[in-house]
Design a protein around this motif. Structure first.
Motif, short mmCIF file in Angstrom:
data_model
loop_
_atom_site.label_atom_id
_atom_site.label_comp_id
_atom_site.label_asym_id
_atom_site.label_seq_id
_atom_site.Cartn_x
_atom_site.Cartn_y
_atom_site.Cartn_z
N VAL A 283 64.25 73.20 62.42
CA VAL A 283 64.88 71.85 62.55
C VAL A 283 64.00 70.83 63.16
N CYS A 284 62.88 71.13 63.53
CA CYS A 284 61.72 70.51 63.81
C CYS A 284 61.31 69.60 62.87
N GLN A 285 61.55 68.28 62.65
CA GLN A 285 60.84 67.55 61.69
C GLN A 285 59.43 66.92 61.57
N SER A 286 58.92 66.93 62.80
CA SER A 286 57.69 66.47 63.23
C SER A 286 56.51 67.38 62.76
N GLY A 287 56.77 68.71 62.28
CA GLY A 287 55.73 69.51 62.32
C GLY A 287 55.02 70.11 63.47
N ALA A 288 55.72 69.99 64.71
CA ALA A 288 55.11 70.48 65.85
C ALA A 288 55.48 71.97 65.84
N LEU A 289 56.31 72.39 65.29
CA LEU A 289 56.59 73.94 65.43
C LEU A 289 56.42 74.74 64.40
N SER A 290 55.84 75.80 64.50
CA SER A 290 55.59 76.70 63.26
C SER A 290 55.47 78.29 63.55
N ALA A 291 55.86 78.86 62.90
CA ALA A 291 55.90 80.51 62.80
C ALA A 291 54.72 81.32 62.66
N VAL A 292 54.30 81.94 63.56
CA VAL A 292 53.34 83.03 63.55
C VAL A 292 53.53 84.39 63.69
N GLY A 293 52.77 85.33 63.41
CA GLY A 293 53.23 86.60 63.66
C GLY A 293 53.92 87.34 62.51
N PRO A 294 53.91 88.66 62.54
CA PRO A 294 54.61 89.43 61.52
C PRO A 294 55.71 89.10 60.75
N ALA A 295 55.92 89.64 59.94
CA ALA A 295 57.32 89.55 59.17
C ALA A 295 58.11 88.45 58.91
N GLY A 296 58.35 87.96 60.07
CA GLY A 296 59.33 86.64 60.06
C GLY A 296 58.61 85.37 59.82
N THR A 297 57.21 85.54 59.53
CA THR A 297 56.52 84.18 59.22
C THR A 297 57.21 83.24 58.15
#
Ligand code: SF4
Ligand code: SF4
Length: 333
Positions: A53-67
């Motif tokens: 839902v973050c539209q500003s690019g402030a959040l991203s996923a890191v780590g296994p599988a769920g990236t």
């Protein structure tokens, strides 16, 4: 060892504090203040709803599988912290904003956990050294009980002071640390149900353990409380204050708060729960008590991890100790 779940990477510079991630998070794991945004690694289950839902690019996923849950359009920042972004100079306004935020975990770091552990161990060694002094041990019973109570109170005061100092660095208060993450009646009912389960389960385990130990002829040190506080009314009052009220409050802030959350920011949450429980049990300085205390510490850690917030663990811990104190003094006649 790292967590097997994907984790949220935060680029706080891009965050415009729109609050979409707060609304999207099913675990109340995000805390936003005026100058910081943080994800509690213990509460976060890696669903990545916030990233979507973050539209500003402030959040991203890191780590296994769920990236793959992360939007491919996100641009991770080289300067972004791993999972927690925090500005230590949070303003009073930020503090009140954070206080109203839904998440109750503080997102303590491993370094803060290490510092807290150091203070706790130093206070423990100091307490034991003082109580082992010959002039102290040779005091008359009444004076000795008083000295023990004062030293135990000082032990807790040092730890409470350390937690308060760590919290103040984040613009937080002790009350903020205890705030529950439950927002609805349903949430509160779920937390109360799990708390009751933890209390009954840990007490039942301790009782069963005691019965087995006695039947095996291994007489437990069941009079540890009476040894410390005596069996007089004054001892009962001191035990009630220190063991039922002060101890659970301080130990939950330290063990299920800073230590558990700090370790969980670096390791698997299950490992963090076990390690803090073992340290908690070891500091009760009794071979006989080690197992039941480890079970209690683990159960309280699980409760804190499962529901967020420290109110329920404090309440369960206090109730557990109240039963112990009541039983010890009742059996002493
Ligand atoms: S959705 Fe994104 S921009 Fe909005 S508050 Fe959350 S992290 Fe910040
Ligand atoms: S990934 Fe974590 S912080 Fe983000 S919405 Fe899911 S539980 Fe909340």
């Amino acid at each position: 060892m790292t967590t097997s779940r994907p984790r949220v990477r935060i680029d706080a510079r891009r965050c415009d504090r729109c609050g979409r991630c707060l609304a999207a998070c099913p675990r109340n794991a995000i805390r936003i203040g005026r100058t910081f945004i943080a994800v509690d690694p213990l509460a976060c289950d890696g669903c990545m709803a916030c990233v979507k839902v973050c539209q500003s690019g402030a959040l991203s996923a890191v780590g296994p599988a769920g990236t793959g849950a992360a939007s491919p359009t996100r641009r991770p920042s080289a300067q972004a912290p791993r999972s927690v972004a925090h500005h230590p100079s949070s303003t009073p306004r930020a503090r009140s904003s954070a206080g109203r935020a839904r998440a109750s975990h503080e997102g303590w770091t491993a370094l803060e956990a290490l510092a807290m552990l150091g203070v706790t161990l130093a206070a423990f060694v100091g307490k034991e050294a003082l109580l082992a002094l010959q002039p102290v041990r040779s005091l008359p019973t009444g004076s000795l009980v008083l000295v023990r109570a004062v030293v135990l109170g000082a032990y807790y005061a040092v730890q409470l002071g350390a937690v308060r100092w760590l919290a103040a660095r984040r613009g937080r208060t002790l009350a903020d640390l205890l705030r529950s993450g439950d927002r609805s009646l349903k949430d509160r009912a779920a937390t109360a149900g799990l708390a009751a389960l933890v209390l009954i389960g840990s007490r039942a385990a301790a009782m069963a353990y005691g019965l087995v130990m006695r039947s095996a002829g291994l007489v437990p040190d069941s009079s540890a409380l009476l040894t410390t506080f005596g069996s007089q009314a004054a001892g009962l009052v001191l035990a009630a204050v220190l063991v039922v009220f002060v101890g659970p409050l301080v130990e939950e802030l330290v063990f299920r708060g800073v230590l558990l959350q700090g370790m969980a920011s670096q390791f698997n949450a299950s490992i963090a729960i076990v390690v803090q429980a073992l340290i908690f049990a070891a500091l009760h300085r009794s071979v006989w008590l080690f197992l039941p205390m480890a079970v209690l510490g683990g159960a309280l850690g699980w409760l804190a991890h499962k529901r967020g917030g420290l109110r329920a663990p404090v309440a369960v811990h206090a109730a557990y100790n109240a039963i112990t104190v009541a039983a010890a003094f009742a059996l002493s006649g």
